[in-house]
Design a protein around this motif. Structure first.
Motif, short mmCIF file in Angstrom:
data_model
loop_
_atom_site.label_atom_id
_atom_site.label_comp_id
_atom_site.label_asym_id
_atom_site.label_seq_id
_atom_site.Cartn_x
_atom_site.Cartn_y
_atom_site.Cartn_z
N ALA A 170 -4.64 0.61 6.49
CA ALA A 170 -4.65 0.71 5.03
C ALA A 170 -5.78 1.63 4.54
O ALA A 170 -6.76 1.89 5.24
CB ALA A 170 -4.81 -0.68 4.41
N ASP A 171 -5.64 2.09 3.29
CA ASP A 171 -6.69 2.90 2.69
C ASP A 171 -7.80 2.00 2.15
O ASP A 171 -7.79 0.77 2.33
CB ASP A 171 -6.10 3.79 1.58
N GLN A 202 1.77 -9.30 -4.54
CA GLN A 202 1.43 -7.95 -5.00
C GLN A 202 0.81 -8.00 -6.40
O GLN A 202 -0.15 -7.29 -6.69
CB GLN A 202 2.69 -7.09 -5.01
N PHE A 244 -4.13 -0.55 0.62
CA PHE A 244 -2.72 -0.19 0.53
C PHE A 244 -2.31 0.66 1.73
O PHE A 244 -3.08 1.49 2.21
CB PHE A 244 -2.43 0.59 -0.76
N VAL A 245 -1.08 0.44 2.19
CA VAL A 245 -0.43 1.35 3.14
C VAL A 245 0.62 2.13 2.36
O VAL A 245 1.03 1.73 1.27
CB VAL A 245 0.19 0.60 4.33
N HIS A 246 1.09 3.23 2.96
CA HIS A 246 1.98 4.13 2.22
C HIS A 246 3.20 4.53 3.05
O HIS A 246 3.40 5.71 3.35
CB HIS A 246 1.20 5.37 1.77
N ARG A 305 0.68 -3.16 -0.83
CA ARG A 305 -0.44 -3.92 -0.30
C ARG A 305 -0.17 -4.24 1.17
O ARG A 305 0.94 -4.66 1.53
CB ARG A 305 -0.62 -5.23 -1.07
N GLY A 347 5.53 7.16 1.57
CA GLY A 347 4.82 7.54 0.36
C GLY A 347 4.77 6.49 -0.71
O GLY A 347 4.27 6.74 -1.82
N VAL A 348 5.26 5.27 -0.41
CA VAL A 348 5.27 4.18 -1.40
C VAL A 348 4.04 3.30 -1.18
O VAL A 348 3.84 2.78 -0.09
CB VAL A 348 6.55 3.33 -1.28
N PRO A 349 3.20 3.14 -2.20
CA PRO A 349 2.00 2.30 -2.01
C PRO A 349 2.35 0.81 -1.99
O PRO A 349 2.96 0.29 -2.93
CB PRO A 349 1.14 2.65 -3.23
#
Length: 458
Positions: free
Chosen positions: A55-56, A415, A60-62, A69, A65-67
Motif C-alpha cells: 500500500a501507499d 471503506q 491504499f492499493v491501486h 483500502r 488504477g482504482v484506489p
C-alpha cells in the motif's frame, strides 16, 4: 418374479445407494478444507498483510488504477470471485442436465480450484494481485463444483433420507476442516522448530489445502455414477450438448421462467439468498475481524475456527435430528434467530480477549452446519424431477453465486467508516430479512407444487 428376487434386488439397490452416498460425503471432506483453512483462517489476514505491504502512505492499493483500502482488498476479491462464478455456473448446470455427465465437470472445476489453492504457496512479498487472482479462481471453482456436487443429492437419496444425508455431508466437511486445522496449528505454532518463517508456514498451510482438495476428490469421482437424463420436450434428442456460457445463461433464464410457475420454490430461493449471504460473509470475514479489530493472533484464530469446526459437526448432526422431530423449516428458522443474536453480540466483543471470541465461535459453530445442511436438503424437495442440476445451479447462485452482497457491504462499510465493528454488525440485516421471508413460505405446498411426495415432517 419371486418375492425373494425382489428383496435381493432391493437390497442390492440400497447397497449401491449407500456406496454412492459415502462417496458423495467425501467431496465435502475434500473441498471443505479450502473453506476452513484458506478462506476462513489464513488467507484473509495474510492477503490483507501483503496488501498493506504494497500500500501507499495513505494505506491504499491501486489495482487497475482504482484506489482501495488495503483492509478492504480481501472482501472485494471475494465479491469479484462470486461474479466470475455467476458467469460459469449456469453453463455447468445446463451441461450437466443435458448430458448427464456430472463427474467430468465436477473433476474440471475441482482440480482448477485445487490448483489455484496450491498456487497460493507463491503469495509473498507485495504480490497482492497474485493472491487476489488465485483467490478469485479458487473461490469461483469451488462454487461451480458445488452446483454439480449438490445436484447428485436428489439422485442418491430418496426424500425421507435427504435431511440425514445432507447433514452427514456437512459433518464430513467440518470433520475434515477440524483435522486439517489441527495440523495447521501444530505447523504454525512451531514453525521455528521446523526452520520456517511465519510467512512460509502460512503459505504451506494454504498450499496443503489445495493438495488435500485434489487428493480426496478422487473418492467421489470413483464412487458416484453419471446418469443419462432424458431430453426435455423443448430440447430434441438430436440437439448437441450445450457448452457455451451463453447457452448456460439462456438455460438459467429458462429455469427462472419455469420457477415462475413454481413461485413457492422461487420464494424459498429468495429467502435463502438473503440469509445465506450473511452466513457466507461471516465465514469469510471472521478472521479479518478477529485479527484487525480485536487484535487476536493467528494461533488464537486457528483455535477458534477449530472450535467452530468441531461444534459444527455436532451441530449439523444435532439439527438433523431436530429436523426429524420438528421439521427442517422450523429448525432453520431457529438457527437464524441464533445467528442474529450471536452476530449482534460480536459487535461488543472487547479487544484482545480470546475467551469472549471463543464463546462467539462456539455459538457460530452450533448453528453453522445445521443451517446450511438443512437448507440444502429442504431445497432438494422443491426441485422438479429431472431438473436437478438446472435448479441446483440456481440454488448455488443463491448459495455462493449471489453471496457478493455481504462481502461488498462489509468492504464498503469499512471503506467508509474504518471500523470493522460497524462492518460486522451491518450483516445482521441479512438474517432478519431472511427469517421473515422464509417464515412466509408454505413448504408443504411448495413440495407438492414441485411434483414431489410430501414427507410427514418437513
Amino acid at each position: 418374479m419371486s418375492i425373494g428376487t425382489v428383496r435381493v434386488e432391493a437390497a442390492g439397490e440400497a447397497a449401491g445407494r449407500r456406496r454412492e452416498q459415502h462417496g458423495w460425503y467425501f467431496y465435502d471432506w475434500a473441498c471443505s478444507v479450502y473453506s476452513t483453512s484458506v478462506l476462513t483462517v489464513f488467507l484473509g489476514p495474510y492477503l490483507t498483510s501483503v496488501a498493506r505491504h504494497a500500500a501507499d502512505a495513505d494505506g491504499f492499493v491501486h489495482p487497475l488504477g482504482v484506489p482501495l483500502r488495503a483492509g478492504s482488498f480481501f472482501a472485494y476479491c471475494v465479491s469479484a470471485s462470486v461474479v466470475v462464478a455467476i458467469l460459469v455456473m449456469p453453463a455447468a448446470g445446463a451441461a450437466a442436465d443435458r448430458t448427464g455427465r456430472r463427474k467430468p465437470l465436477l473433476a474440471a472445476s475441482a482440480y482448477t480450484g485445487a490448483s489455484a489453492t496450491t498456487g497460493l504457496f507463491f503469495l509473498d512479498g507485495d504480490r497482492y494481485l497474485l493472491g487476489g487472482l488465485l483467490l478469485i479462481v479458487a473461490n469461483a471453482s469451488v462454487a461451480v463444483s458445488m452446483v454439480l456436487y449438490n445436484s447428485f443429492l436428489p439422485q442418491i437419496a430418496p426424500p425421507e433420507e435427504r435431511d440425514t444425508v445432507s447433514s452427514r455431508g456437512w459433518a464430513f466437511g467440518y470433520a475434515a476442516g477440524s483435522l486439517m486445522l489441527v495440523v495447521n496449528l501444530v505447523l504454525f505454532s512451531a514453525h521455528g522448530s521446523f526452520g520456517l518463517s511465519e510467512s512460509a508456514a502460512v503459505r504451506i498451510c494454504l498450499a496443503s489445502a489445495g493438495l488435500w482438495w485434489g487428493a480426496f476428490t478422487l473418492v467421489p469421482l470413483k464412487r458416484l455414477r453419471d446418469r443419462r437424463t432424458a431430453p426435455s420436450p423443448a430440447a430434441p434428442a438430436s440437439a448437441p450438448p450445450p457448452a457455451s456460457a451463453g447457452h448456460g445463461w439462456r438455460q438459467l433464464a429458462a429455469t427462472v421462467r419455469d420457477m415462475r410457475g413454481k413461485p413457492l420454490t422461487l420464494a424459498f430461493l429468495l429467502a435463502y439468498l438473503i440469509y445465506n449471504d450473511g452466513i457466507q460473509t461471516v465465514i469469510s470475514q471472521a478472521s479479518v475481524y478477529g485479527s484487525e479489530e480485536l487484535g487476536l493472533g493467528q494461533s488464537t484464530l486457528i483455535v477458534a475456527v477449530l472450535m467452530v469446526q468441531v461444534l459444527a459437526v455436532a451441530g449439523a448432526l444435532g439439527m438433523g435430528r431436530l429436523a426429524r422431530v420438528h421439521g427442517a423449516k422450523r429448525t432453520v428458522l431457529g438457527s437464524l434467530i441464533a445467528w442474529t443474536l450471536t452476530l449482534a453480540a460480536g459487535y461488543f466483543l472487547p479487544a484482545r480477549a480470546p475467551v469472549y471470541f471463543f464463546a462467539l465461535a462456539a455459538g457460530i459453530g452450533l448453528v453453522l452446519g445445521g443451517s446450511q445442511a438443512l437448507s440444502r436438503s429442504l431445497f432438494s424437495h422443491l426441485v422438479p424431477p429431472g431438473k436437478e442440476a438446472e435448479y441446483f445451479s440456481a440454488y448455488e447462485m443463491s448459495d455462493r453465486g449471489m453471496s457478493w452482497l455481504g462481502p461488498l457491504l462489509f468492504g464498503i462499510t469499512y471503506q467508509l467508516t474504518g471500523s470493522y465493528r460497524s462492518a460486522i454488525v451491518s450483516l445482521v440485516v441479512f438474517f432478519v430479512i431472511g427469517f421473515v421471508l422464509l417464515a412466509r413460505v408454505p413448504v408443504r405446498r411448495a413440495i407438492a407444487d414441485a411434483g414431489n411426495p410430501v414427507p410427514k415432517i418437513i
